[in-house]
Design a protein around this motif. Structure first.
Motif, PDB file in Angstrom:
ATOM      1  N   ASP A 133      18.231  38.402 132.923  1.00  0.00           N
ATOM      2  CA  ASP A 133      17.561  39.430 132.126  1.00  0.00           C
ATOM      3  C   ASP A 133      17.173  38.931 130.740  1.00  0.00           C
ATOM      4  N   LEU A 134      17.667  37.770 130.333  1.00  0.00           N
ATOM      5  CA  LEU A 134      17.317  37.199 129.031  1.00  0.00           C
ATOM      6  C   LEU A 134      16.114  36.264 129.126  1.00  0.00           C
ATOM      7  N   ALA A 135      15.534  36.106 130.320  1.00  0.00           N
ATOM      8  CA  ALA A 135      14.390  35.201 130.495  1.00  0.00           C
ATOM      9  C   ALA A 135      13.137  35.776 129.851  1.00  0.00           C
ATOM     10  N   GLN A 136      12.279  34.891 129.398  1.00  0.00           N
ATOM     11  CA  GLN A 136      11.035  35.323 128.764  1.00  0.00           C
ATOM     12  C   GLN A 136       9.836  35.241 129.693  1.00  0.00           C
ATOM     13  N   ASP A 137       9.997  34.573 130.857  1.00  0.00           N
ATOM     14  CA  ASP A 137       8.897  34.503 131.814  1.00  0.00           C
ATOM     15  C   ASP A 137       9.473  34.306 133.216  1.00  0.00           C
ATOM     16  N   ASP A 138       8.590  34.355 134.208  1.00  0.00           N
ATOM     17  CA  ASP A 138       9.030  34.265 135.599  1.00  0.00           C
ATOM     18  C   ASP A 138       9.681  32.922 135.912  1.00  0.00           C
ATOM     19  N   LYS A 139       9.164  31.841 135.343  1.00  0.00           N
ATOM     20  CA  LYS A 139       9.725  30.521 135.609  1.00  0.00           C
ATOM     21  C   LYS A 139      11.150  30.427 135.093  1.00  0.00           C
ATOM     22  N   GLU A 140      11.340  30.915 133.887  1.00  0.00           N
ATOM     23  CA  GLU A 140      12.678  30.884 133.303  1.00  0.00           C
ATOM     24  C   GLU A 140      13.632  31.803 134.070  1.00  0.00           C
ATOM     25  N   ARG A 141      13.131  32.950 134.510  1.00  0.00           N
ATOM     26  CA  ARG A 141      13.981  33.866 135.293  1.00  0.00           C
ATOM     27  C   ARG A 141      14.432  33.203 136.594  1.00  0.00           C
ATOM     28  N   ARG A 143      14.835  30.034 137.150  1.00  0.00           N
ATOM     29  CA  ARG A 143      15.848  29.024 136.820  1.00  0.00           C
ATOM     30  C   ARG A 143      17.206  29.676 136.584  1.00  0.00           C
ATOM     31  N   ARG A 144      17.186  30.780 135.865  1.00  0.00           N
ATOM     32  CA  ARG A 144      18.442  31.482 135.578  1.00  0.00           C
ATOM     33  C   ARG A 144      19.025  32.115 136.840  1.00  0.00           C
ATOM     34  N   ASP A 145      18.172  32.678 137.694  1.00  0.00           N
ATOM     35  CA  ASP A 145      18.646  33.268 138.947  1.00  0.00           C
ATOM     36  C   ASP A 145      19.397  32.236 139.787  1.00  0.00           C
ATOM     37  N   GLU A 146      18.806  31.049 139.922  1.00  0.00           N
ATOM     38  CA  GLU A 146      19.415  29.995 140.718  1.00  0.00           C
ATOM     39  C   GLU A 146      20.745  29.553 140.099  1.00  0.00           C
ATOM     40  N   PHE A 147      20.763  29.436 138.788  1.00  0.00           N
ATOM     41  CA  PHE A 147      21.985  28.986 138.107  1.00  0.00           C
ATOM     42  C   PHE A 147      23.095  30.026 138.227  1.00  0.00           C
ATOM     43  N   ILE A 148      22.761  31.300 138.015  1.00  0.00           N
ATOM     44  CA  ILE A 148      23.771  32.359 138.077  1.00  0.00           C
ATOM     45  C   ILE A 148      24.329  32.509 139.493  1.00  0.00           C
ATOM     46  N   SER A 149      23.504  32.265 140.508  1.00  0.00           N
ATOM     47  CA  SER A 149      24.018  32.334 141.879  1.00  0.00           C
ATOM     48  C   SER A 149      25.086  31.275 142.097  1.00  0.00           C
ATOM     49  N   ARG A 150      24.928  30.112 141.494  1.00  0.00           N
ATOM     50  CA  ARG A 150      25.935  29.059 141.583  1.00  0.00           C
ATOM     51  C   ARG A 150      27.184  29.444 140.803  1.00  0.00           C
ATOM     52  N   VAL A 151      26.977  30.086 139.666  1.00  0.00           N
ATOM     53  CA  VAL A 151      28.108  30.549 138.858  1.00  0.00           C
ATOM     54  C   VAL A 151      28.918  31.589 139.636  1.00  0.00           C
ATOM     55  N   ASN A 152      28.223  32.542 140.250  1.00  0.00           N
ATOM     56  CA  ASN A 152      28.914  33.583 141.022  1.00  0.00           C
ATOM     57  C   ASN A 152      29.703  32.995 142.182  1.00  0.00           C
ATOM     58  N   ALA A 153      29.095  32.012 142.865  1.00  0.00           N
ATOM     59  CA  ALA A 153      29.774  31.390 144.001  1.00  0.00           C
ATOM     60  C   ALA A 153      31.039  30.662 143.543  1.00  0.00           C
ATOM     61  N   ALA A 154      30.947  29.939 142.432  1.00  0.00           N
ATOM     62  CA  ALA A 154      32.114  29.222 141.901  1.00  0.00           C
ATOM     63  C   ALA A 154      33.203  30.197 141.481  1.00  0.00           C
ATOM     64  N   TYR A 155      32.813  31.295 140.857  1.00  0.00           N
ATOM     65  CA  TYR A 155      33.793  32.288 140.421  1.00  0.00           C
ATOM     66  C   TYR A 155      34.447  32.964 141.619  1.00  0.00           C
ATOM     67  N   GLY A 156      33.657  33.247 142.653  1.00  0.00           N
ATOM     68  CA  GLY A 156      34.208  33.865 143.844  1.00  0.00           C
ATOM     69  C   GLY A 156      35.271  33.001 144.506  1.00  0.00           C
ATOM     70  N   ARG A 157      35.142  31.668 144.366  1.00  0.00           N
ATOM     71  CA  ARG A 157      36.141  30.746 144.928  1.00  0.00           C
ATOM     72  C   ARG A 157      37.268  30.451 143.943  1.00  0.00           C
ATOM     73  N   GLY A 158      37.128  30.976 142.720  1.00  0.00           N
ATOM     74  CA  GLY A 158      38.140  30.689 141.708  1.00  0.00           C
ATOM     75  C   GLY A 158      38.114  29.236 141.265  1.00  0.00           C
ATOM     76  N   PRO A 174      17.536  23.002 128.980  1.00  0.00           N
ATOM     77  CA  PRO A 174      16.525  23.450 128.009  1.00  0.00           C
ATOM     78  C   PRO A 174      16.879  24.815 127.426  1.00  0.00           C
ATOM     79  N   VAL A 175      16.605  24.973 126.186  1.00  0.00           N
ATOM     80  CA  VAL A 175      16.853  26.245 125.510  1.00  0.00           C
ATOM     81  C   VAL A 175      15.532  27.001 125.415  1.00  0.00           C
ATOM     82  N   PRO A 176      15.400  28.100 126.152  1.00  0.00           N
ATOM     83  CA  PRO A 176      14.131  28.834 126.123  1.00  0.00           C
ATOM     84  C   PRO A 176      13.909  29.529 124.785  1.00  0.00           C
ATOM     85  N   GLU A 177      12.642  29.702 124.451  1.00  0.00           N
ATOM     86  CA  GLU A 177      12.323  30.424 123.236  1.00  0.00           C
ATOM     87  C   GLU A 177      12.751  31.874 123.356  1.00  0.00           C
TER      88      GLU A 177
END
Length: 254
Positions: A133-141, A143-158, A174-177
């Motif tokens: 939800d902090l993305a400024q465009d579709d490309k950035e969103r 990238r964040r969607d893919e990354f957060i899915s990995r974060v959720n999976a790692a957290y689910g496994r502890g 990269p740090v988005p504007e």
């Protein structure tokens, strides 16, 4: 208006973190509940069926026979070997845990998949930084969607180690504007979307809290293992009572 949007975004992210954290706790507790207490529930169902059948055989009453049929229908059928050991089959056949169970040797207790305090901390920090939800465009969103899915999976496994690696990965990326809306109409639309998203999450949170497992966790949020022990003790007592009742019925019929 811009400050209101940003405040709403942060509030939504915090709410999503809370909901996801509770969802993982519910899933983990549900897994442990099934692994530890499932056989006891199955034993109780079988005893109830045998008691009803013994009573029906003794009385010959059609109503007792109907109740016996219903009780037997509630008993889960014995699974096949593949289903019973679907998590214990390896390339050489049965895993050591399954072989130990079949030979009445000690079996390794079910693995506890409960995120540590440090894993929870890393998870919350990552979601706050990388939320789509902090993305400024579709490309950035994307990238964040893919990354957060990995974060959720790692957290689910502890997986604390992987969460730490993901934290380093995000820090090096990269740090988005910063997104700065230009029109008030966009801000109003953004606030409306955030409100709808929060409403959907509220429904998810309510379903989790009102579920049987969620209710158990609310009873003992700090020590769910102790709650499992208490339930196991109650079930064992019920099993003993049913066994004694069945023995009495069978003894009286001899």
């Amino acid at each position: 208006m811009e400050r209101a949007v940003r405040a709403a975004e942060q509030a939504l992210i915090e709410f999503e973190i809370a909901v996801e954290t509770f969802r993982v706790e519910v899933e983990n507790f549900s897994r442990l509940h099934h692994q530890r207490l499932g056989p006891m529930y199955s034993r109780l169902d079988e005893l109830e069926a045998q008691i009803a059948e013994a009573r029906a055989a003794s009385t010959g009453d059609p109503e007792d026979q109907r109740k016996a049929q219903e009780a037997r229908a509630r008993v889960m059928p014995m699974p096949g070997i593949e289903e019973l050991f679907h998590d214990w089959l390896d390339s050489d056949g049965l895993s050591p845990e399954a072989s130990a169970m079949l030979t009445e040797q000690p079996v390794r207790p079910p693995q506890r998949v409960r995120p540590s305090d440090e894993a929870r901390k890393l998870y919350r920090e990552l979601v706050r930084k990388a939320h789509p939800d902090l993305a400024q465009d579709d490309k950035e969103r994307a990238r964040r969607d893919e990354f957060i899915s990995r974060v959720n999976a790692a957290y689910g496994r502890g997986d604390e180690v992987l969460l730490r690696e993901l934290s380093e990965e995000w820090a090096a990326g990269p740090v988005p504007e910063e997104w700065r809306p230009s029109r008030s109409e966009e801000l109003y639309a953004r606030l409306e979307w955030l409100a709808q998203r929060k409403e959907l999450l509220s429904l998810v949170a309510r379903d989790l809290e009102e579920s049987a497992i969620g209710g158990m966790l609310k009873i003992a949020p700090d020590d769910p293992d102790r709650l499992l022990e208490e339930i196991a003790e109650q079930l064992l007592a019920q099993v003993s009572e049913r066994e004694a009742e069945l023995a009495g019925l069978l003894g009286s019929g001899d």
